[in-house]
Write a protein that holds these residues in place. Structure first.
Motif, PDB file in Angstrom:
ATOM      1  N   ALA A   1      -0.411  -4.652  -9.080  1.00 15.63           N
ATOM      2  CA  ALA A   1      -1.711  -5.068  -8.228  1.00 15.63           C
ATOM      3  C   ALA A   1      -1.374  -5.226  -6.492  1.00 15.63           C
ATOM      4  O   ALA A   1      -1.971  -5.227  -5.799  1.00 15.63           O
ATOM      5  CB  ALA A   1      -2.231  -6.363  -8.782  1.00 15.63           C
ATOM      6  N   ILE A   2      -0.107  -5.805  -6.486  1.00 16.80           N
ATOM      7  CA  ILE A   2       0.601  -5.977  -5.145  1.00 16.80           C
ATOM      8  C   ILE A   2       0.770  -4.721  -4.387  1.00 16.80           C
ATOM      9  O   ILE A   2       0.232  -4.623  -3.302  1.00 16.80           O
ATOM     10  CB  ILE A   2       2.036  -6.703  -5.534  1.00 16.80           C
ATOM     11  CG1 ILE A   2       1.542  -8.209  -5.595  1.00 16.80           C
ATOM     12  CG2 ILE A   2       2.603  -6.496  -3.900  1.00 16.80           C
ATOM     13  CD1 ILE A   2       3.012  -8.911  -5.884  1.00 16.80           C
ATOM     14  N   LYS A   3       1.286  -3.670  -5.165  1.00 16.62           N
ATOM     15  CA  LYS A   3       1.327  -2.384  -4.521  1.00 16.62           C
ATOM     16  C   LYS A   3       0.062  -1.915  -4.112  1.00 16.62           C
ATOM     17  O   LYS A   3       0.031  -1.148  -2.973  1.00 16.62           O
ATOM     18  CB  LYS A   3       1.938  -1.525  -5.645  1.00 16.62           C
ATOM     19  CG  LYS A   3       3.479  -1.358  -5.883  1.00 16.62           C
ATOM     20  CD  LYS A   3       4.028  -0.684  -6.796  1.00 16.62           C
ATOM     21  CE  LYS A   3       5.609  -1.023  -7.090  1.00 16.62           C
ATOM     22  NZ  LYS A   3       5.946  -0.214  -8.337  1.00 16.62           N
ATOM     23  N   THR A   4      -0.965  -1.967  -4.994  1.00 14.12           N
ATOM     24  CA  THR A   4      -2.142  -1.413  -4.674  1.00 14.12           C
ATOM     25  C   THR A   4      -3.059  -1.952  -3.617  1.00 14.12           C
ATOM     26  O   THR A   4      -3.503  -1.529  -2.720  1.00 14.12           O
ATOM     27  CB  THR A   4      -3.225  -1.628  -5.893  1.00 14.12           C
ATOM     28  OG1 THR A   4      -2.672  -0.631  -7.123  1.00 14.12           O
ATOM     29  CG2 THR A   4      -4.611  -0.888  -5.821  1.00 14.12           C
ATOM     30  N   ALA A   5      -2.651  -3.590  -3.562  1.00 13.61           N
ATOM     31  CA  ALA A   5      -3.374  -4.220  -2.386  1.00 13.61           C
ATOM     32  C   ALA A   5      -2.633  -4.017  -1.194  1.00 13.61           C
ATOM     33  O   ALA A   5      -3.476  -3.978   0.130  1.00 13.61           O
ATOM     34  CB  ALA A   5      -3.207  -5.939  -2.655  1.00 13.61           C
ATOM     35  N   LYS A   6      -1.304  -3.643  -1.116  1.00 11.40           N
ATOM     36  CA  LYS A   6      -0.627  -3.325   0.382  1.00 11.40           C
ATOM     37  C   LYS A   6      -1.070  -1.951   0.601  1.00 11.40           C
ATOM     38  O   LYS A   6      -1.282  -1.759   1.835  1.00 11.40           O
ATOM     39  CB  LYS A   6       0.744  -3.256   0.059  1.00 11.40           C
ATOM     40  CG  LYS A   6       1.532  -4.623  -0.213  1.00 11.40           C
ATOM     41  CD  LYS A   6       2.850  -4.689  -0.268  1.00 11.40           C
ATOM     42  CE  LYS A   6       3.684  -6.162  -0.488  1.00 11.40           C
ATOM     43  NZ  LYS A   6       4.901  -6.201  -0.549  1.00 11.40           N
ATOM     44  N   LYS A   7      -1.232  -0.970  -0.200  1.00 10.55           N
ATOM     45  CA  LYS A   7      -1.942   0.215   0.219  1.00 10.55           C
ATOM     46  C   LYS A   7      -3.344   0.051   0.832  1.00 10.55           C
ATOM     47  O   LYS A   7      -3.758   0.685   1.898  1.00 10.55           O
ATOM     48  CB  LYS A   7      -1.819   1.111  -1.039  1.00 10.55           C
ATOM     49  CG  LYS A   7      -0.662   1.762  -1.417  1.00 10.55           C
ATOM     50  CD  LYS A   7      -0.657   2.705  -2.504  1.00 10.55           C
ATOM     51  CE  LYS A   7       0.735   3.037  -2.978  1.00 10.55           C
ATOM     52  NZ  LYS A   7       0.463   3.840  -4.242  1.00 10.55           N
ATOM     53  N   MET A   8      -3.955  -0.874   0.319  1.00 10.29           N
ATOM     54  CA  MET A   8      -5.504  -1.053   0.721  1.00 10.29           C
ATOM     55  C   MET A   8      -5.442  -1.672   2.174  1.00 10.29           C
ATOM     56  O   MET A   8      -6.139  -1.218   3.048  1.00 10.29           O
ATOM     57  CB  MET A   8      -6.219  -1.875  -0.354  1.00 10.29           C
ATOM     58  CG  MET A   8      -6.640  -1.172  -1.510  1.00 10.29           C
ATOM     59  SD  MET A   8      -7.549  -2.554  -2.665  1.00 10.29           S
ATOM     60  CE  MET A   8      -9.044  -2.741  -1.788  1.00 10.29           C
ATOM     61  N   LEU A   9      -4.276  -2.623   2.384  1.00 15.42           N
ATOM     62  CA  LEU A   9      -4.397  -3.161   3.773  1.00 15.42           C
ATOM     63  C   LEU A   9      -3.854  -2.075   4.609  1.00 15.42           C
ATOM     64  O   LEU A   9      -4.353  -2.283   6.004  1.00 15.42           O
ATOM     65  CB  LEU A   9      -3.281  -4.152   3.641  1.00 15.42           C
ATOM     66  CG  LEU A   9      -3.586  -5.604   2.752  1.00 15.42           C
ATOM     67  CD1 LEU A   9      -2.644  -6.414   2.722  1.00 15.42           C
ATOM     68  CD2 LEU A   9      -4.792  -6.176   3.531  1.00 15.42           C
ATOM     69  N   GLU A  10      -3.116  -1.563   4.265  1.00 17.94           N
ATOM     70  CA  GLU A  10      -2.653  -0.097   5.484  1.00 17.94           C
ATOM     71  C   GLU A  10      -3.938   0.636   5.640  1.00 17.94           C
ATOM     72  O   GLU A  10      -3.746   1.416   7.032  1.00 17.94           O
ATOM     73  CB  GLU A  10      -1.598   0.683   4.573  1.00 17.94           C
ATOM     74  CG  GLU A  10      -0.230  -0.139   4.459  1.00 17.94           C
ATOM     75  CD  GLU A  10       0.769   0.879   3.484  1.00 17.94           C
ATOM     76  OE1 GLU A  10       0.547   1.906   3.222  1.00 17.94           O
ATOM     77  OE2 GLU A  10       1.873   0.104   3.499  1.00 17.94           O
ATOM     78  N   ASN A  11      -4.718   1.042   4.841  1.00 17.22           N
ATOM     79  CA  ASN A  11      -5.971   1.846   5.125  1.00 17.22           C
ATOM     80  C   ASN A  11      -7.186   1.148   5.846  1.00 17.22           C
ATOM     81  O   ASN A  11      -7.990   1.875   6.049  1.00 17.22           O
ATOM     82  CB  ASN A  11      -6.256   2.613   3.831  1.00 17.22           C
ATOM     83  CG  ASN A  11      -5.077   3.689   3.189  1.00 17.22           C
ATOM     84  OD1 ASN A  11      -4.303   3.730   3.775  1.00 17.22           O
ATOM     85  ND2 ASN A  11      -4.946   3.347   1.996  1.00 17.22           N
ATOM     86  N   HIS A  12      -7.045   0.021   6.019  1.00 13.71           N
ATOM     87  CA  HIS A  12      -8.333  -0.573   6.671  1.00 13.71           C
ATOM     88  C   HIS A  12      -7.871  -1.468   7.803  1.00 13.71           C
ATOM     89  O   HIS A  12      -6.925  -2.235   7.647  1.00 13.71           O
ATOM     90  CB  HIS A  12      -9.039  -1.358   5.397  1.00 13.71           C
ATOM     91  CG  HIS A  12      -9.534  -0.565   4.391  1.00 13.71           C
ATOM     92  ND1 HIS A  12     -10.671   0.041   4.461  1.00 13.71           N
ATOM     93  CD2 HIS A  12      -8.888  -0.404   3.168  1.00 13.71           C
ATOM     94  CE1 HIS A  12     -10.831   0.612   3.284  1.00 13.71           C
ATOM     95  NE2 HIS A  12      -9.865   0.400   2.529  1.00 13.71           N
ATOM     96  N   GLY A  13      -8.735  -1.541   8.702  1.00 13.62           N
ATOM     97  CA  GLY A  13      -8.699  -2.498   9.907  1.00 13.62           C
ATOM     98  C   GLY A  13      -8.810  -3.907   9.398  1.00 13.62           C
ATOM     99  O   GLY A  13      -9.620  -4.232   8.474  1.00 13.62           O
TER     100      GLY A  13
END
Length: 142
Positions: free
Chosen positions: A99-111
């Protein structure tokens, strides 16, 4: 001098997770982290995702992961009504790490102003809190 104990109930949607006498507890409410002992001023606050740390009458420490809910404090009784409450042994560490990995990826892709960004931050905080409870529990057992 030993602390006077008070009764603590931790209840989630699936039932009671803890019910017993404790000397103290620490939890994060809407206004920040707080420590509670017998005789605390009455209080009602929203709980932030994180953990409640308690010391029972035998001086045994315990941590419980909480994801939202309400805390009610009375001088000799505290009730936590949690949206989610889990003991360290009930937390899937691999899922929390994923879940941490997924959330970090989401953070990279959104303003940072994006609602998806806020959702990703919330998921990241949730997963990190779960892992913290597991880590503390593991270290205490050593």
């Amino acid at each position: 001098m030993d602390s006077i104990s008070f009764h603590l109930d931790v209840i989630s949607g699936v039932g009671s997770l803890y019910s017993g006498s404790v000397k103290s507890l620490r939890v994060t409410g809407s206004e920040g982290e707080m420590g509670i002992r017998y005789g605390h001023t009455p209080l009602l606050t929203i709980i932030k995702t994180g953990m409640v740390r308690l010391v029972d009458i035998n001086n045994k420490e315990d941590e419980i992961y909480l994801a939202g809910g309400v805390l009610e404090v009375q001088p000799d009784n505290v009730t936590i009504l949690a949206d989610t409450a889990l003991r360290a042994d009930d937390i899937d560490e691999a899922k929390a790490q994923e879940a941490i990995k997924t959330a970090k990826k989401m953070l990279e892709n959104h303003g940072s102003g994006d609602s998806d960004y806020a959702h990703a931050l919330s998921r990241l905080a949730d997963a990190m809190a779960r892992l913290k409870v597991v880590e503390i529990s593991r270290n205490r057992r050593r």
